[in-house]
Design a protein around this motif. Sequence first.
Motif, PDB file in Angstrom:
ATOM      1  N   ARG A 119       0.831  -1.210   0.000  1.00 49.35           N
ATOM      2  CA  ARG A 119       0.000   0.000   0.000  1.00 49.35           C
ATOM      3  C   ARG A 119       0.864   1.259   0.000  1.00 49.35           C
ATOM      4  O   ARG A 119       0.585   2.216  -0.739  1.00 49.35           O
ATOM      5  CB  ARG A 119      -0.911  -0.017   1.220  1.00 49.35           C
ATOM      6  N   ASN A 120       1.933   1.280   0.803  1.00 46.57           N
ATOM      7  CA  ASN A 120       2.809   2.452   0.843  1.00 46.57           C
ATOM      8  C   ASN A 120       3.536   2.665  -0.483  1.00 46.57           C
ATOM      9  O   ASN A 120       3.724   3.804  -0.925  1.00 46.57           O
ATOM     10  CB  ASN A 120       3.822   2.308   1.982  1.00 46.57           C
ATOM     11  N   TYR A 157       1.014   4.092  -2.887  1.00 44.23           N
ATOM     12  CA  TYR A 157       0.716   5.483  -2.501  1.00 44.23           C
ATOM     13  C   TYR A 157       1.837   6.424  -2.951  1.00 44.23           C
ATOM     14  O   TYR A 157       1.572   7.528  -3.456  1.00 44.23           O
ATOM     15  CB  TYR A 157       0.534   5.569  -0.986  1.00 44.23           C
ATOM     16  N   CYS A 211       1.497   6.952  -6.745  1.00 39.83           N
ATOM     17  CA  CYS A 211       0.368   7.838  -7.076  1.00 39.83           C
ATOM     18  C   CYS A 211       0.690   9.287  -6.705  1.00 39.83           C
ATOM     19  O   CYS A 211       0.386  10.222  -7.470  1.00 39.83           O
ATOM     20  CB  CYS A 211      -0.893   7.379  -6.341  1.00 39.83           C
ATOM     21  N   LYS A 229      -2.640  14.836  -1.668  1.00 46.04           N
ATOM     22  CA  LYS A 229      -2.458  13.693  -0.774  1.00 46.04           C
ATOM     23  C   LYS A 229      -3.759  12.904  -0.611  1.00 46.04           C
ATOM     24  O   LYS A 229      -3.749  11.663  -0.600  1.00 46.04           O
ATOM     25  CB  LYS A 229      -1.974  14.178   0.586  1.00 46.04           C
ATOM     26  N   ALA A 272      -4.318  10.948  -3.805  1.00 52.50           N
ATOM     27  CA  ALA A 272      -3.406   9.802  -3.856  1.00 52.50           C
ATOM     28  C   ALA A 272      -3.873   8.686  -2.922  1.00 52.50           C
ATOM     29  O   ALA A 272      -3.796   7.496  -3.259  1.00 52.50           O
ATOM     30  CB  ALA A 272      -1.991  10.243  -3.489  1.00 52.50           C
ATOM     31  N   GLU A 273      -4.389   9.051  -1.759  1.00 53.20           N
ATOM     32  CA  GLU A 273      -4.908   8.061  -0.826  1.00 53.20           C
ATOM     33  C   GLU A 273      -6.132   7.348  -1.392  1.00 53.20           C
ATOM     34  O   GLU A 273      -6.280   6.118  -1.250  1.00 53.20           O
ATOM     35  CB  GLU A 273      -5.270   8.759   0.494  1.00 53.20           C
ATOM     36  N   THR A 284      -4.988   4.918  -4.109  1.00 50.41           N
ATOM     37  CA  THR A 284      -4.348   3.756  -3.498  1.00 50.41           C
ATOM     38  C   THR A 284      -5.383   2.788  -2.940  1.00 50.41           C
ATOM     39  O   THR A 284      -5.284   1.568  -3.119  1.00 50.41           O
ATOM     40  CB  THR A 284      -3.397   4.203  -2.383  1.00 50.41           C
ATOM     41  N   THR A 285      -6.395   3.327  -2.279  1.00 51.40           N
ATOM     42  CA  THR A 285      -7.456   2.472  -1.731  1.00 51.40           C
ATOM     43  C   THR A 285      -8.220   1.761  -2.833  1.00 51.40           C
ATOM     44  O   THR A 285      -8.616   0.590  -2.687  1.00 51.40           O
ATOM     45  CB  THR A 285      -8.424   3.322  -0.889  1.00 51.40           C
TER      46      THR A 285
END
Length: 483
Positions: A320-321, A324, A327, A374, A377-378, A381-382
């Motif tokens: 996930r990191n 992230y 992205c 941010k 991007a989160e 990612t999700t």
Amino acid sequence: MANAKSMRSVKSLSIRSIRSSGVEKAFREEKKGNGDIHSFDKILIMACKKFDCPYIVNVPKQVKPDYLKNFKQANIKLRSKRISVLSEHLPVPNESDIKIERKSSSRSSIKTEYISIEPLPIITVTMVYDNYNTLTEILITKMKDVPRSLLRIFHLLLPYYRNLVRITISKCEINMYTIYKLGKILETSTITEVCLDDSPVAGANYAMLLETTKLRYLSLCRCNIGVEACKSIAAKLHYAASAQNLLLLNLSSNRITDEGAKHISNALRNNRHLRYLNLADNHITDCGAGQILDILIEFPLTSDEIIIMRRRRLEYWKRRNDIYAKCLAQLCHKKVNDVSQLRKKSPRRKISSTSLKNKSSVRKEKDADDDYIKTKAEMLTTEVVGPFEDPFRSETIKHIDGHVYSIGNMTLSYLNLAYNNLSYLSVRKLQNVIKYQNNYKSSGGLIKVVIEGNKLPISCPELTNVDEMMARNSLKINRVEKQ
């Protein structure tokens, strides 16, 4: 001699030979709208003739009844109707036609070879259609030997039929090649249901059918499954295994003992997809049934399960990191390019006292843009990674006195343990399981358990309590689903 020649031509069956023949052309014409001319039954017959298969294929049709429509009609007319299955059989060639065809095919070698006038064996492959005339199932039953050439032809033809979901081979004599070829068919077709009832294979590794995540239904009733076969099947049901998405497993009327039930219970510790488990008519006692029922309530995790759970969680957050960061870098790069293009288009302005005063507002806008980037991007990612899915995630475990406990398997809905060697002890344990699942806040749990045919007392109030609690649990699950 002619028989050996036909067998050699069948063995040379390949995708290239299919493409060079008229079979693929038939598929193309079917896509253009000639589906009535080149339906599956006619294509199957044509393919068997093309490769000189030493048998004649009879392809009857069967139409599934519309149960909902018949139920509504029965309610309107206030009387029950018997739902009949409509069948339409293709004409079977006469024995005289078979002799004429065999004579014409071997006319060139009539002087040197002997021509057998015995009729070719007839193989029946039933095509099951739904009410919209769509092929949904292939049925082969009561066949002494399923030819390898027929399975090879299935492997080549079935990927073209995207609505086909089930294949049934029941009451047939099959071997390991049949199991192997069915596994290959599952990989390339849209079939998600396999039924091999009454088709045992000595020492068969049925786990070959579970090498794909597509399989949703597997029925192996009366297949002489023992401890080793049960162990290999259970090994494919664990979390992150190849068959973890299996929803229904029927292992009734086999030779499964308490040891086999233990392997199944180990798979149920972390399997969160299996909803239907049929173990009726086996050799399971209170010990084996208790091992399965103990997984449906709160149980402690082993040290290996805790280590694997933490490893999966670390791998998830690492992935996930990484996504992230990618992205965020792409969005920042896009923003820099947009700002540079905007500066090129707009003329340069002189710095004034008013512009210096507005520096604080510019900084606020920049901070707002950074927060927006941010957040975006989160969200991306999700969308890519999704939430953390694990049988032992934080919502499904408890920490009690320094030990980690799972809340139990709340996914299994149907359990059939009828006609085994159970006693009153299993009824008591089952009552505790249902009571625990009903008192738990989350939805899920058993809604149907069958234990008839065991050594149970004639009058048993615990069974009545179990039925009432399961009915309440079913209503609770339906209420949660509607919400």
